[in-house]
Design an enzyme around this catalytic site. Structure first.
Site, PDB file in Angstrom:
ATOM      1  N   CYS A   1       0.843  -1.139  -0.230  1.00  0.00           N
ATOM      2  CA  CYS A   1       0.136   0.277   0.453  1.00  0.00           C
ATOM      3  C   CYS A   1       0.840   0.568  -0.490  1.00  0.00           C
ATOM      4  O   CYS A   1       1.429   1.312   0.650  1.00  0.00           O
ATOM      5  CB  CYS A   1      -0.766  -0.150   1.216  1.00  0.00           C
ATOM      6  SG  CYS A   1      -1.982   1.480   1.091  1.00  0.00           S
TER       7      CYS A   1
ATOM      8  N   CYS B   1       0.476   2.976   3.116  1.00  0.00           N
ATOM      9  CA  CYS B   1       1.850   3.039   4.261  1.00  0.00           C
ATOM     10  C   CYS B   1       2.279   3.538   3.627  1.00  0.00           C
ATOM     11  O   CYS B   1       3.648   4.167   4.998  1.00  0.00           O
ATOM     12  CB  CYS B   1       0.926   1.809   3.894  1.00  0.00           C
ATOM     13  SG  CYS B   1      -1.122   0.999   4.362  1.00  0.00           S
TER      14      CYS B   1
END
Length: 489
Positions: free
Chosen positions: A409, A412
């Site tokens: 991600c 993230c």
């Protein structure tokens, strides 16, 4: 005396002979008559120079000469009409075909090329059968590069009917700045009307953005691309989590068809694929290119007004799009072919790495390799059992701050620095900082038991409270996270 008379008689005979020769061959009525019986005699033109008739000719003397236009003339000297001098396209023989371009090889050859070189190559190859897709954001860089090539180019854009007023004003500014006319594509009014009447103006907040995007963007784009053989996009590898990391600078479009129809009939050029956002903006400023005023308000990735918002410090640029959905679904369908990469990643994550958690430093499946994030020595990696026990405790010895994440991600990845810095600041405060990889096999559990909505999700487990508290803000800078922790400890 007799000799003189014979000479005059000879001149008279030659003169009469010449007269009858020219009368027979040159007089219109005689020429029409003779052509019926002598089809081999061609038309004639006067010559400026004398010529010597063949020995078989009865005419040996005379000042005016004639000659057939094409007789005994070299090809380069023939009086051929201009159109006939233009080389006609070579017609392929039966069973022959043009050798198709190897775009995989071309992509490798151009991997290190500049965006200017790539766009020049695209415009040179496809001419009027290629166009730039312009969204009204920083992809204006494509138009600037196209202008710099000195070649003619076309620009088209999708007007969904839901764009920001600033974007419409930007379209007008771009047209005036470059002296161009943007070719706008619009959705089918009947389809839009049916969607709004059945589901309302904001159905995408409830059941996802795909249906609305399909009507307002994907179908108009498909129709526009049917009139082209190639298109130029502003896709970059750093833009979207899991979906654009592997895009080449040129490819056969995996989703749409061009004017010739069928698979492989459309070529997709991504000339800025290897640039990052900083590169783009440095170029735009250096060239004094007009930009959308929304950028100065915190918008980076710009789409339709209801589905776009500014991003905050520590957030990835695509997190400003469809923020209510899972972070991996950040494509509207215009580049649907990129989703296959995300499917591969999901398959990888779903297999786990054998420990029931997937919190390894790297995760490999064939050619895919994922590097873990939040690797600071101050961040504790929790297993499935560890996070379950932490959630069950009613009286904890120490409070915990835990991020639920997926290493693939980009959101993230974007907050990794601030989270690691926060962990360092919390050393010695009694607050422990952890991480739990919540994708793949662990995703369903995290959704049901840990309030996972999208990645990343941040939870605070207080010392004397059984239920974890979810951090709801999208501000992921150190100061904001520290304020959240300080108010709860």
């Amino acid at each position: 005396m007799r000799a003189l008379e014979r000479e005059k008689a000879s001149e008279f005979i030659h003169g009469v002979g010449s007269f009858f020769f020219f009368f027979f061959f040159c007089h219109p009525s005689v020429c029409r008559f003779s052509s019926q019986f002598s089809p081999k005699i061609s038309s004639f033109r006067w010559l400026d120079q004398h010529m010597i008739f063949p020995a078989s000719s009865n005419v040996i003397h005379g000042q005016c000469r004639v000659k057939p236009i094409f007789s005994d003339q070299k090809r380069s000297q023939a009086m051929i009409p201009f159109a006939a001098t233009v080389a006609a396209p070579e017609i392929l023989g039966k069973g022959e075909s043009e050798v198709p371009d190897d775009y995989d090889k071309l992509a490798k050859d151009l991997e290190g090329a500049s965006p200017l070189e790539i766009i020049d190559r695209a415009l040179k190859k496809f001419g009027d059968d290629i166009a730039i897709a312009f969204s009204g954001a920083e992809d204006v860089v494509l138009i600037e590069y196209a202008k710099l090539t000195g070649r003619p180019f076309r620009v088209f854009s999708l007007d969904t009917g839901r764009l920001n007023p600033e974007t419409y004003a930007f379209f007008d500014a771009v047209e005036k700045h470059y002296g161009i006319h943007i070719e706008y594509a619009f959705p089918d009014s009947v389809e839009v009307q049916a969607l709004v009447r059945n589901k309302g103006l904001f159905s995408f907040y409830e059941d996802g953005h795909q249906e609305c995007c399909r009507i307002r963007k994907v179908r108009p784009l498909r129709k526009a691309l049917k009139g082209l053989r190639a298109w130029i996009t502003g896709q970059r590898k750093d833009q979207s989590p899991g979906t654009r990391a592997e895009i080449p600078v040129v490819q056969v479009d995996p989703t749409f068809e061009g004017m010739d129809g069928g698979v492989g009939s459309l070529v997709k050029w991504n000339p800025v694929a290897n640039m990052d956002s900083l590169d783009i903006w440095n170029f735009l400023r250096a060239m004094n290119v007009p930009v959308n005023s929304l950028h100065s308000q915190g918008y980076v990735s710009i789409g339709c007004e209801p589905c776009t918002r500014p991003v905050l410090p520590g957030q990835h640029e695509r997190e400003g799009r469809w923020w209510w959905e899972d972070s991996k679904a950040k494509e509207c369908g215009l580049h649907k072919g990129n989703i296959k990469q995300e499917e591969v990643l999901e398959e990888v994550n779903g297999n786990g790495n054998g420990n029931g958690n997937g919190n390894g430093a790297t995760h490999t499946n064939g050619n895919a390799a994922l590097t873990d994030v939040f690797n600071s020595q101050n961040v504790v990696s929790l297993s499935r059992t560890g996070i379950e026990n932490l959630a069950k405790l009613e009286n904890r010895a120490d409070p915990w701050l835990v991020v639920l994440y997926a290493p693939w991600c980009r959101f993230c990845q974007a907050m990794e620095g601030s989270y690691d810095d926060l962990a360092e600041k919390l050393v010695g405060t009694g607050i422990k900082v952890g991480k739990f990889r919540a994708d793949g096999e662990q995703k369903k559990f995290a959704q049901q038991e840990l309030q996972l909505g999208r990645f990343p999700t941040i939870l605070f487990f207080p010392r004397n409270c059984p239920n974890p508290i979810k951090y709801l803000s999208d501000k992921r800078d150190v100061e904001s996270l520290m304020a959240f922790v300080s108010t709860l400890q």
